[in-house]
Structures are given as C-alpha cells and as structure tokens.
Design an enzyme around this catalytic site. Structure first.
Site, PDB file in Angstrom:
ATOM      1  CG  HIS A  38       2.814  38.016  30.766  1.00  0.00           C
ATOM      2  ND1 HIS A  38       1.972  38.715  31.595  1.00  0.00           N
ATOM      3  CD2 HIS A  38       3.773  37.506  31.577  1.00  0.00           C
ATOM      4  CE1 HIS A  38       2.396  38.652  32.848  1.00  0.00           C
ATOM      5  NE2 HIS A  38       3.505  37.917  32.858  1.00  0.00           N
ATOM      6  CB  ALA A  46      -2.342  34.252  24.205  1.00  0.00           C
ATOM      7  CE  LYS A  63       7.470  32.612  23.127  1.00  0.00           C
ATOM      8  NZ  LYS A  63       8.669  33.400  23.542  1.00  0.00           N
ATOM      9  CG  ASP A 122      14.950  34.485  25.122  1.00  0.00           C
ATOM     10  OD1 ASP A 122      14.005  35.269  25.341  1.00  0.00           O
ATOM     11  OD2 ASP A 122      15.998  34.847  24.579  1.00  0.00           O
ATOM     12  CB  SER A 123      12.412  31.368  20.593  1.00  0.00           C
ATOM     13  OG  SER A 123      11.161  31.990  20.821  1.00  0.00           O
ATOM     14  CE  LYS A 140       5.583  27.810  14.587  1.00  0.00           C
ATOM     15  NZ  LYS A 140       5.028  28.999  15.236  1.00  0.00           N
ATOM     16  CG  HIS A 182      12.326  27.739  16.694  1.00  0.00           C
ATOM     17  ND1 HIS A 182      11.218  27.782  15.886  1.00  0.00           N
ATOM     18  CD2 HIS A 182      12.194  28.794  17.551  1.00  0.00           C
ATOM     19  CE1 HIS A 182      10.455  28.814  16.226  1.00  0.00           C
ATOM     20  NE2 HIS A 182      11.026  29.436  17.234  1.00  0.00           N
TER      21      HIS A 182
END
Length: 210
Positions: free
Chosen positions: A15, A17, A19, A75-76, A189, A194
């Site tokens: 949820h 935005a 990401k 998941d980070s 970036k 990652h």
C-alpha cells in the site's frame, strides 16, 4: 527451471505508493503491468515473520490468494551494524507513531532520529556501517512461490539529506557514493539499490533466456 510469470498483470502486495512506483518502473521494460494491492482493496496482512523472507512470502501469498493473480511482495529494511542489525524486520515499525507521538501513521523523520539517537548513545567512535536488505517473493494462486534476495552496503549520515526516495533514504549513503539515496537521481538509485540487486536476480530467472 523456476516457473515464469511472463508478461501481463502482477499484483504488487504493498500500500506504499513510493514502493509501488519503484517496482513498477523496474518491471515495465518486461511487459509487466503492476497493480497495487491498495487499488484492489486487499487488506494488509500482519507481518508476523521473524525474517525478511518470511514476511515477503506471507504478503505475496495473501495477495495471490485474495486476487487470484500472481503477486509480488517486497520486504526490505535497514540493518545497522552497531545496533545488532536493528531495526531489521521492524524498519517500518520504528516509524509508526505511538499514542503519545501524534496522529496515527508513519513518521520517517522520527524513525531516522531513533536510529541516530541510539548510535549517539554508543559514543562518537561508533561504527556507522549499515546495509539495506530486500527480499522479493513471487506467489502464484495455486501455491507455487519463488524468492530473490538483494542488499547494498553503506554508511549512515546525519542530518537527513535529499528530497527523493522514501523511508530511511535521506540518511543512507551507499558504498562508493558521497550522496544519500534521497539525493540521487531515482534512475541512479534504481541501478544500485538493494531492490535493484534483488530485481536483477528475479529478472535473470523470470525473463532471461532459456
């Protein structure tokens, strides 16, 4: 050979935005159209896992089962060496306001301040080494799944710098750079983050030759 998602629609189990936009930009060249879980009205499952892998799979499976579409979850988090790897899987939780900290929601400046405060308490010679970790989990409605992991090392800066990015980006300086993630052009970036590392592995397996 791992099952392939191919071109088409993919539910992004987030949820957030920022990401969703970042993941969408990485997948667009491969003919994948990303749909946010929020736009489908899918609830956010409780992240009860103890690792990034567990949480990514939990979110991907929930979105795939609820939508009937292949889902991708990320998941980070930030792991700070001097803090024993914290905040780690609780990276977002550190930004959640408590009842005495104002209106409910996430305050990333507050979260960055918590990290800095803990480092300052360790003294002036404390290591500022840190790393961002990312796990991408794919889940199909029939239960099949795949996992891809990535990371980027760096150091923590203070005070926060830059207007781009989100989360802890304004205090993270990736190795080999003198600017924070939030000061870098988004395209730059995307090349070194990652998430980019994890995506390179996903793309090689999902869209590579063979």
């Amino acid at each position: 050979m791992t099952r392939r998602i191919g071109a088409g629609s993919l539910v992004i189990a987030t949820h957030n935005a920022g990401k969703l936009k970042e993941i969408g930009a990485l997948l667009e060249p491969h003919g994948v159209s990303c749909i946010g879980a929020g736009s489908l009205g899918l609830p956010e499952p409780a992240e009860t896992g103890q690792t990034f892998v567990e949480n990514a799979l939990l979110k991907a499976r929930a979105a795939a089962e609820a939508s009937g579409i292949v889902a991708l979850a990320d998941d980070s988090g930030l792991a700070v060496a001097a803090l024993g790897g914290r905040p780690g899987v609780y990276t977002a939780d550190w930004a959640e306001r408590q009842w005495f900290e104002g209106e409910p929601g996430r305050d990333w400046y507050m979260a960055m301040g918590k990290v800095e405060g803990l480092l300052a308490a360790e003294g002036p010679d404390v290591s500022r080494a840190a790393a961002f970790h990312c796990v991408l989990a794919l889940a199909w409605p029939d239960g099949e799944q795949a996992v891809y992991e990535g990371s980027v090392a760096g150091t923590l800066a203070w005070p926060p710098r830059g207007e781009c990015g989100f989360g802890y980006d304004p205090v993270f300086v990736p190795e080999g750079r003198d600017r924070t993630f939030a000061e870098l052009d988004p395209a730059e970036k995307h090349r070194i983050s990652h998430r980019a590392d994890a995506f390179a592995k996903l793309v090689a397996e999902q869209f590579g030759a063979g």
